[in-house]
Design an enzyme around this catalytic site. Structure first.
Site, mmCIF file in Angstrom:
data_model
loop_
_atom_site.group_PDB
_atom_site.id
_atom_site.type_symbol
_atom_site.label_atom_id
_atom_site.label_comp_id
_atom_site.label_asym_id
_atom_site.label_seq_id
_atom_site.Cartn_x
_atom_site.Cartn_y
_atom_site.Cartn_z
ATOM 1 N N ARG A 67 -1.383 26.749 43.548
ATOM 2 C CA ARG A 67 -1.370 28.194 43.305
ATOM 3 C C ARG A 67 0.044 28.695 43.044
ATOM 4 O O ARG A 67 0.269 29.526 42.155
ATOM 5 C CB ARG A 67 -1.967 28.943 44.502
ATOM 6 C CG ARG A 67 -3.483 28.879 44.590
ATOM 7 C CD ARG A 67 -3.991 29.914 45.581
ATOM 8 N NE ARG A 67 -3.922 31.251 45.038
ATOM 9 C CZ ARG A 67 -3.647 32.336 45.761
ATOM 10 N NH1 ARG A 67 -3.373 32.238 47.054
ATOM 11 N NH2 ARG A 67 -3.623 33.532 45.196
ATOM 12 N N HIS A 71 0.905 30.519 39.596
ATOM 13 C CA HIS A 71 1.385 31.898 39.654
ATOM 14 C C HIS A 71 2.836 32.009 39.189
ATOM 15 O O HIS A 71 3.259 33.072 38.733
ATOM 16 C CB HIS A 71 1.257 32.437 41.079
ATOM 17 C CG HIS A 71 -0.150 32.756 41.474
ATOM 18 N ND1 HIS A 71 -0.485 33.848 42.247
ATOM 19 C CD2 HIS A 71 -1.322 32.131 41.188
ATOM 20 C CE1 HIS A 71 -1.802 33.876 42.432
ATOM 21 N NE2 HIS A 71 -2.324 32.831 41.800
ATOM 22 N N ASP A 72 3.595 30.936 39.302
ATOM 23 C CA ASP A 72 4.972 30.943 38.809
ATOM 24 C C ASP A 72 4.994 30.823 37.285
ATOM 25 O O ASP A 72 5.556 31.673 36.591
ATOM 26 C CB ASP A 72 5.757 29.786 39.434
ATOM 27 C CG ASP A 72 7.198 29.723 38.957
ATOM 28 O OD1 ASP A 72 7.785 30.798 38.679
ATOM 29 O OD2 ASP A 72 7.753 28.614 38.865
ATOM 30 N N ASP A 79 9.980 29.138 36.605
ATOM 31 C CA ASP A 79 11.374 29.370 36.974
ATOM 32 C C ASP A 79 11.558 29.738 38.446
ATOM 33 O O ASP A 79 12.605 30.235 38.845
ATOM 34 C CB ASP A 79 11.966 30.490 36.101
ATOM 35 C CG ASP A 79 11.169 31.797 36.210
ATOM 36 O OD1 ASP A 79 10.245 31.874 37.054
ATOM 37 O OD2 ASP A 79 11.483 32.746 35.468
ATOM 38 N N SER A 81 10.465 32.137 40.079
ATOM 39 C CA SER A 81 10.691 33.566 40.318
ATOM 40 C C SER A 81 9.758 34.129 41.380
ATOM 41 O O SER A 81 10.041 35.175 41.972
ATOM 42 C CB SER A 81 10.534 34.362 39.011
ATOM 43 O OG SER A 81 9.291 34.106 38.396
ATOM 44 N N ASN A 99 -0.119 37.636 44.789
ATOM 45 C CA ASN A 99 0.732 36.661 45.481
ATOM 46 C C ASN A 99 0.766 36.826 46.998
ATOM 47 O O ASN A 99 1.417 36.037 47.690
ATOM 48 C CB ASN A 99 2.166 36.742 44.940
ATOM 49 C CG ASN A 99 2.276 36.226 43.517
ATOM 50 O OD1 ASN A 99 1.465 35.411 43.084
ATOM 51 N ND2 ASN A 99 3.259 36.709 42.783
ATOM 52 N N PRO A 165 -4.707 35.961 35.191
ATOM 53 C CA PRO A 165 -6.166 35.925 35.047
ATOM 54 C C PRO A 165 -6.796 35.773 36.426
ATOM 55 O O PRO A 165 -6.339 34.976 37.238
ATOM 56 C CB PRO A 165 -6.410 34.692 34.165
ATOM 57 C CG PRO A 165 -5.171 33.864 34.291
ATOM 58 C CD PRO A 165 -4.050 34.820 34.517
ATOM 59 N N HIS A 195 -9.416 23.725 41.427
ATOM 60 C CA HIS A 195 -10.329 24.298 42.419
ATOM 61 C C HIS A 195 -11.122 23.234 43.149
ATOM 62 O O HIS A 195 -11.960 23.549 43.990
ATOM 63 C CB HIS A 195 -11.271 25.295 41.745
ATOM 64 C CG HIS A 195 -10.592 26.563 41.330
ATOM 65 N ND1 HIS A 195 -11.222 27.551 40.583
ATOM 66 C CD2 HIS A 195 -9.330 27.019 41.551
ATOM 67 C CE1 HIS A 195 -10.372 28.548 40.370
ATOM 68 N NE2 HIS A 195 -9.224 28.247 40.940
ATOM 69 N N ASP A 256 -10.422 15.288 43.240
ATOM 70 C CA ASP A 256 -11.296 14.454 42.418
ATOM 71 C C ASP A 256 -12.096 15.336 41.450
ATOM 72 O O ASP A 256 -11.791 16.521 41.308
ATOM 73 C CB ASP A 256 -12.240 13.632 43.315
ATOM 74 C CG ASP A 256 -13.036 14.513 44.286
ATOM 75 O OD1 ASP A 256 -13.191 15.724 44.015
ATOM 76 O OD2 ASP A 256 -13.490 13.997 45.319
#
Length: 328
Positions: A67, A71-72, A79, A81, A99, A165, A195, A256
Protein backbone atom coordinates in the site's frame (compact mmCIF):
# COMPACT_ATOMS: atom_id res chain seq x y z
CA UNK A 1 16.70 -16.81 4.29
CA UNK A 2 20.22 -17.99 3.66
CA UNK A 3 20.02 -17.94 -0.12
CA UNK A 4 18.96 -14.29 -0.32
CA UNK A 5 22.46 -12.77 -0.39
CA UNK A 6 23.54 -15.28 -3.03
CA UNK A 7 20.46 -14.47 -5.09
CA UNK A 8 21.17 -10.73 -4.91
CA UNK A 9 24.79 -11.31 -5.93
CA UNK A 10 23.73 -13.42 -8.89
CA UNK A 11 21.20 -10.82 -10.00
CA UNK A 12 23.80 -8.08 -9.84
CA UNK A 13 26.24 -10.16 -11.87
CA UNK A 14 23.56 -10.74 -14.48
CA UNK A 15 22.13 -7.22 -14.38
CA UNK A 16 22.59 -6.80 -18.11
CA UNK A 17 20.41 -9.85 -18.71
CA UNK A 18 17.80 -8.60 -16.25
CA UNK A 19 17.76 -5.21 -17.91
CA UNK A 20 16.86 -6.93 -21.18
CA UNK A 21 13.99 -8.72 -19.39
CA UNK A 22 12.70 -5.39 -18.15
CA UNK A 23 13.63 -3.47 -21.28
CA UNK A 24 10.32 -1.67 -21.54
CA UNK A 25 10.62 -0.27 -18.02
CA UNK A 26 14.34 0.43 -18.24
CA UNK A 27 13.95 2.35 -21.49
CA UNK A 28 11.89 4.94 -19.64
CA UNK A 29 14.10 5.26 -16.56
CA UNK A 30 17.77 5.69 -15.64
CA UNK A 31 17.33 3.29 -12.72
CA UNK A 32 19.51 0.18 -12.70
CA UNK A 33 19.74 -3.12 -10.86
CA UNK A 34 22.61 -3.02 -8.36
CA UNK A 35 22.83 0.77 -8.23
CA UNK A 36 24.39 0.59 -4.73
CA UNK A 37 26.80 -2.27 -5.51
CA UNK A 38 29.80 0.03 -5.06
CA UNK A 39 28.50 2.95 -3.00
CA UNK A 40 26.72 0.82 -0.39
CA UNK A 41 27.22 -2.89 -1.11
CA UNK A 42 25.38 -4.05 2.03
CA UNK A 43 22.28 -1.93 1.40
CA UNK A 44 20.02 -4.62 -0.03
CA UNK A 45 20.98 -7.24 2.55
CA UNK A 46 20.44 -4.78 5.42
CA UNK A 47 16.99 -3.88 4.10
CA UNK A 48 16.17 -7.54 3.64
CA UNK A 49 17.22 -8.39 7.21
CA UNK A 50 15.01 -5.62 8.61
CA UNK A 51 12.07 -6.76 6.47
CA UNK A 52 12.49 -10.41 7.42
CA UNK A 53 12.62 -9.55 11.12
CA UNK A 54 9.45 -7.48 10.85
CA UNK A 55 7.58 -10.14 8.87
CA UNK A 56 8.47 -12.76 11.46
CA UNK A 57 6.37 -10.89 14.04
CA UNK A 58 3.84 -9.18 11.75
CA UNK A 59 2.66 -10.91 8.58
CA UNK A 60 0.53 -7.87 7.68
CA UNK A 61 3.70 -5.97 6.77
CA UNK A 62 3.54 -7.33 3.20
CA UNK A 63 0.20 -5.65 2.54
CA UNK A 64 1.34 -2.56 4.43
CA UNK A 65 4.40 -2.06 2.24
CA UNK A 66 2.47 -2.74 -0.95
CA UNK A 67 0.00 0.00 0.00
CA UNK A 68 2.83 2.41 0.80
CA UNK A 69 4.38 1.68 -2.61
CA UNK A 70 1.12 2.11 -4.50
CA UNK A 71 0.11 5.26 -2.63
CA UNK A 72 3.59 6.71 -3.17
CA UNK A 73 4.01 5.98 -6.87
CA UNK A 74 0.49 7.06 -7.86
CA UNK A 75 0.98 10.54 -6.36
CA UNK A 76 3.74 12.56 -8.12
CA UNK A 77 5.84 9.42 -8.62
CA UNK A 78 7.91 6.94 -6.59
CA UNK A 79 9.72 9.47 -4.44
CA UNK A 80 8.80 8.58 -0.83
CA UNK A 81 6.71 11.74 -0.56
CA UNK A 82 4.05 9.88 1.43
CA UNK A 83 6.50 9.25 4.27
CA UNK A 84 6.95 12.95 5.08
CA UNK A 85 5.12 14.18 8.17
CA UNK A 86 3.08 17.35 8.16
CA UNK A 87 4.45 20.55 9.67
CA UNK A 88 2.65 23.63 11.06
CA UNK A 89 2.92 25.21 7.59
CA UNK A 90 2.23 22.17 5.38
CA UNK A 91 -0.29 19.33 5.41
CA UNK A 92 1.57 16.42 3.84
CA UNK A 93 0.34 13.40 1.88
CA UNK A 94 0.52 11.27 5.00
CA UNK A 95 -2.46 13.16 6.45
CA UNK A 96 -4.65 12.81 3.36
CA UNK A 97 -7.68 10.58 4.00
CA UNK A 98 -6.53 7.58 1.88
CA UNK A 99 -3.22 7.50 3.77
CA UNK A 100 -4.54 7.60 7.33
CA UNK A 101 -4.54 3.79 7.56
CA UNK A 102 -1.11 3.22 6.02
CA UNK A 103 1.21 1.11 8.12
CA UNK A 104 4.76 -0.13 7.76
CA UNK A 105 6.58 3.19 8.10
CA UNK A 106 8.28 1.88 11.24
CA UNK A 107 10.01 -0.77 9.13
CA UNK A 108 11.12 1.84 6.62
CA UNK A 109 12.61 3.84 9.50
CA UNK A 110 14.38 0.75 10.87
CA UNK A 111 15.86 -0.12 7.49
CA UNK A 112 16.87 3.50 6.90
CA UNK A 113 18.68 3.65 10.24
CA UNK A 114 20.62 0.50 9.33
CA UNK A 115 21.76 1.75 5.92
CA UNK A 116 22.54 5.22 7.29
CA UNK A 117 24.87 3.65 9.84
CA UNK A 118 26.61 1.66 7.11
CA UNK A 119 26.53 4.27 4.33
CA UNK A 120 25.45 7.75 5.46
CA UNK A 121 23.59 9.81 2.88
CA UNK A 122 23.67 7.21 0.11
CA UNK A 123 20.47 5.16 0.03
CA UNK A 124 17.16 6.91 -0.63
CA UNK A 125 13.94 6.30 1.25
CA UNK A 126 12.24 5.79 -2.12
CA UNK A 127 14.56 2.87 -2.90
CA UNK A 128 14.06 1.43 0.58
CA UNK A 129 10.30 1.34 -0.04
CA UNK A 130 10.79 -0.54 -3.32
CA UNK A 131 13.35 -3.00 -1.96
CA UNK A 132 11.52 -3.70 1.31
CA UNK A 133 8.27 -4.25 -0.58
CA UNK A 134 9.95 -6.79 -2.86
CA UNK A 135 11.49 -8.55 0.14
CA UNK A 136 8.13 -8.71 1.95
CA UNK A 137 6.47 -10.20 -1.14
CA UNK A 138 9.18 -12.85 -1.42
CA UNK A 139 9.09 -13.62 2.30
CA UNK A 140 5.32 -14.18 2.03
CA UNK A 141 5.83 -16.72 -0.75
CA UNK A 142 5.97 -14.57 -3.87
CA UNK A 143 8.58 -14.78 -6.60
CA UNK A 144 11.85 -12.85 -6.39
CA UNK A 145 12.19 -9.98 -8.85
CA UNK A 146 15.12 -7.66 -9.38
CA UNK A 147 14.45 -4.06 -8.31
CA UNK A 148 16.20 -1.32 -10.31
CA UNK A 149 17.37 1.40 -7.93
CA UNK A 150 18.79 4.90 -8.03
CA UNK A 151 15.70 6.88 -7.01
CA UNK A 152 16.00 10.05 -4.98
CA UNK A 153 13.59 11.50 -2.45
CA UNK A 154 11.13 14.31 -3.01
CA UNK A 155 11.27 17.56 -1.09
CA UNK A 156 7.56 18.18 -1.70
CA UNK A 157 4.56 16.46 -0.11
CA UNK A 158 1.04 17.91 -0.33
CA UNK A 159 -2.13 16.27 0.97
CA UNK A 160 -4.04 18.13 -1.75
CA UNK A 161 -2.19 16.16 -4.45
CA UNK A 162 -3.48 12.77 -3.26
CA UNK A 163 -6.03 11.46 -5.76
CA UNK A 164 -6.03 7.66 -5.75
CA UNK A 165 -8.35 5.13 -7.41
CA UNK A 166 -10.58 3.76 -4.65
CA UNK A 167 -12.37 0.48 -3.86
CA UNK A 168 -15.65 1.81 -5.26
CA UNK A 169 -14.20 2.63 -8.69
CA UNK A 170 -15.60 0.93 -11.78
CA UNK A 171 -13.21 -1.10 -13.90
CA UNK A 172 -13.25 1.63 -16.55
CA UNK A 173 -12.46 4.39 -14.02
CA UNK A 174 -9.68 2.36 -12.43
CA UNK A 175 -8.21 1.52 -15.85
CA UNK A 176 -8.20 5.21 -16.73
CA UNK A 177 -6.35 6.04 -13.51
CA UNK A 178 -3.74 3.36 -14.18
CA UNK A 179 -3.33 4.37 -17.81
CA UNK A 180 -2.75 7.94 -16.66
CA UNK A 181 0.34 6.61 -14.87
CA UNK A 182 1.59 4.67 -17.89
CA UNK A 183 0.21 1.31 -16.77
CA UNK A 184 -2.00 -0.78 -19.06
CA UNK A 185 -5.02 -2.87 -18.14
CA UNK A 186 -2.95 -6.05 -17.74
CA UNK A 187 -0.69 -4.19 -15.31
CA UNK A 188 -3.77 -3.07 -13.39
CA UNK A 189 -5.28 -6.54 -12.99
CA UNK A 190 -1.89 -7.93 -12.05
CA UNK A 191 -1.15 -5.22 -9.48
CA UNK A 192 -4.59 -5.66 -7.93
CA UNK A 193 -3.34 -9.17 -7.19
CA UNK A 194 -1.61 -7.51 -4.24
CA UNK A 195 -5.02 -8.01 -2.60
CA UNK A 196 -3.98 -11.63 -2.15
CA UNK A 197 -2.71 -10.35 1.18
CA UNK A 198 -4.11 -7.63 3.40
CA UNK A 199 -7.46 -6.51 4.74
CA UNK A 200 -10.33 -4.09 4.12
CA UNK A 201 -12.43 -2.20 6.65
CA UNK A 202 -16.17 -2.86 6.67
CA UNK A 203 -16.86 0.69 5.50
CA UNK A 204 -15.39 -0.05 2.09
CA UNK A 205 -17.79 -2.88 1.23
CA UNK A 206 -20.72 -2.14 3.57
CA UNK A 207 -23.00 -1.19 0.66
CA UNK A 208 -22.44 -4.61 -0.94
CA UNK A 209 -23.93 -6.21 2.16
CA UNK A 210 -26.90 -3.98 2.92
CA UNK A 211 -27.67 -1.44 0.19
CA UNK A 212 -26.13 -2.38 -3.13
CA UNK A 213 -26.86 0.30 -5.75
CA UNK A 214 -29.57 1.73 -3.48
CA UNK A 215 -31.65 -1.49 -3.49
CA UNK A 216 -31.63 -2.01 0.28
CA UNK A 217 -30.29 -5.51 -0.38
CA UNK A 218 -26.93 -7.18 -0.71
CA UNK A 219 -24.99 -7.41 -3.97
CA UNK A 220 -26.59 -10.42 -5.71
CA UNK A 221 -23.26 -11.30 -7.34
CA UNK A 222 -21.59 -11.99 -3.98
CA UNK A 223 -21.54 -15.63 -2.91
CA UNK A 224 -24.33 -16.09 -0.31
CA UNK A 225 -22.01 -17.81 2.15
CA UNK A 226 -19.63 -14.86 1.97
CA UNK A 227 -22.48 -12.38 2.51
CA UNK A 228 -23.48 -14.12 5.72
CA UNK A 229 -19.90 -14.41 6.91
CA UNK A 230 -19.22 -10.72 6.32
CA UNK A 231 -22.47 -9.62 7.94
CA UNK A 232 -21.38 -11.38 11.14
CA UNK A 233 -18.26 -9.20 11.19
CA UNK A 234 -19.88 -6.02 9.86
CA UNK A 235 -23.33 -5.64 11.45
CA UNK A 236 -25.81 -3.24 9.87
CA UNK A 237 -25.68 -0.89 12.85
CA UNK A 238 -21.88 -0.50 12.68
CA UNK A 239 -20.37 2.96 12.21
CA UNK A 240 -17.00 4.34 11.20
CA UNK A 241 -14.37 2.20 9.51
CA UNK A 242 -15.54 -0.92 11.33
CA UNK A 243 -13.68 -4.20 11.67
CA UNK A 244 -11.34 -5.65 9.06
CA UNK A 245 -11.63 -8.78 6.93
CA UNK A 246 -9.10 -10.51 4.69
CA UNK A 247 -9.28 -9.44 1.06
CA UNK A 248 -8.28 -12.98 0.08
CA UNK A 249 -10.65 -15.39 1.80
CA UNK A 250 -8.47 -18.30 0.71
CA UNK A 251 -4.88 -17.78 1.86
CA UNK A 252 -4.79 -14.48 3.74
CA UNK A 253 -1.06 -14.12 4.38
CA UNK A 254 0.36 -16.09 1.45
CA UNK A 255 1.42 -14.20 -1.64
CA UNK A 256 -0.09 -16.41 -4.33
CA UNK A 257 -2.79 -16.50 -7.03
CA UNK A 258 -5.59 -17.39 -4.58
CA UNK A 259 -7.07 -13.89 -4.96
CA UNK A 260 -8.02 -14.60 -8.57
CA UNK A 261 -9.42 -18.03 -7.70
CA UNK A 262 -11.63 -16.37 -5.07
CA UNK A 263 -12.92 -13.88 -7.64
CA UNK A 264 -13.97 -16.75 -9.89
CA UNK A 265 -16.06 -18.06 -6.98
CA UNK A 266 -17.72 -14.64 -6.50
CA UNK A 267 -15.87 -14.20 -3.23
CA UNK A 268 -14.26 -10.83 -3.94
CA UNK A 269 -14.58 -8.40 -1.03
CA UNK A 270 -14.26 -5.05 -2.78
CA UNK A 271 -16.52 -4.10 -5.67
CA UNK A 272 -13.60 -3.21 -7.94
CA UNK A 273 -12.10 -6.66 -7.34
CA UNK A 274 -15.25 -8.62 -8.19
CA UNK A 275 -16.06 -6.45 -11.20
CA UNK A 276 -12.82 -7.61 -12.82
CA UNK A 277 -14.67 -10.84 -13.60
CA UNK A 278 -17.53 -9.02 -15.40
CA UNK A 279 -15.54 -6.88 -17.83
CA UNK A 280 -14.73 -8.77 -21.04
CA UNK A 281 -11.09 -7.71 -21.15
CA UNK A 282 -10.22 -7.99 -17.47
CA UNK A 283 -12.11 -11.27 -16.99
CA UNK A 284 -9.81 -12.93 -19.53
CA UNK A 285 -6.78 -11.73 -17.57
CA UNK A 286 -8.28 -12.95 -14.28
CA UNK A 287 -8.84 -16.40 -15.80
CA UNK A 288 -5.26 -16.61 -17.02
CA UNK A 289 -3.88 -15.61 -13.62
CA UNK A 290 -6.18 -18.04 -11.77
CA UNK A 291 -5.71 -20.98 -14.11
CA UNK A 292 -3.29 -23.86 -14.15
CA UNK A 293 0.20 -22.74 -15.07
CA UNK A 294 -0.49 -19.18 -13.88
CA UNK A 295 2.49 -16.86 -14.21
CA UNK A 296 1.16 -14.44 -11.60
CA UNK A 297 4.42 -14.34 -9.64
CA UNK A 298 6.52 -13.38 -12.65
CA UNK A 299 3.91 -10.99 -14.01
CA UNK A 300 3.53 -9.27 -10.66
CA UNK A 301 7.25 -8.62 -10.39
CA UNK A 302 7.35 -7.14 -13.87
CA UNK A 303 4.34 -4.91 -13.12
CA UNK A 304 5.94 -3.72 -9.86
CA UNK A 305 9.14 -2.79 -11.68
CA UNK A 306 7.10 -0.87 -14.24
CA UNK A 307 5.14 0.94 -11.53
CA UNK A 308 8.39 1.65 -9.71
CA UNK A 309 9.54 3.79 -12.65
CA UNK A 310 6.69 6.28 -12.38
CA UNK A 311 7.93 9.85 -11.97
CA UNK A 312 11.24 8.94 -10.38
CA UNK A 313 13.77 11.56 -9.32
CA UNK A 314 17.38 10.76 -10.22
CA UNK A 315 20.79 12.40 -10.56
CA UNK A 316 20.75 15.77 -8.80
CA UNK A 317 16.96 15.92 -8.46
CA UNK A 318 15.43 15.84 -5.01
CA UNK A 319 17.63 14.67 -2.16
CA UNK A 320 18.66 11.68 -0.08
CA UNK A 321 16.74 12.18 3.15
CA UNK A 322 18.60 11.45 6.37
CA UNK A 323 15.29 10.72 8.10
CA UNK A 324 12.49 9.43 5.89
CA UNK A 325 9.73 11.34 7.64
CA UNK A 326 11.25 14.77 7.18
CA UNK A 327 12.94 16.87 4.53
CA UNK A 328 16.63 17.55 5.17
Amino acid sequence: MGTFAATVALVMALSAVMNVCFAHAASKSPLQVGFYATSCPTAESLIHSATQAKWNVDHTITAGLLRISFHDCFVQGCDASNLIKSTPTNTAELDALPNLTLHGMDLIDTAKAAVEEACPGIVSCADIISLATRDAVVTAGGEYYAVPTGRRDSRVSLASSVNLPGPGFSVASAASAFQGRGLNITDMVTLLGAHTTGVAHCEFFYNRLYNFSGTGRNDPSMAPSLVESLKSVCPQASTGLGQTVALDQGTEFDFDDSYYKQLEKNRGILQIDQELTYDNETSTIVKSLAGRGSRFGTSFGQAMVKMGNIGVLTGSQGEIRRICSQIN
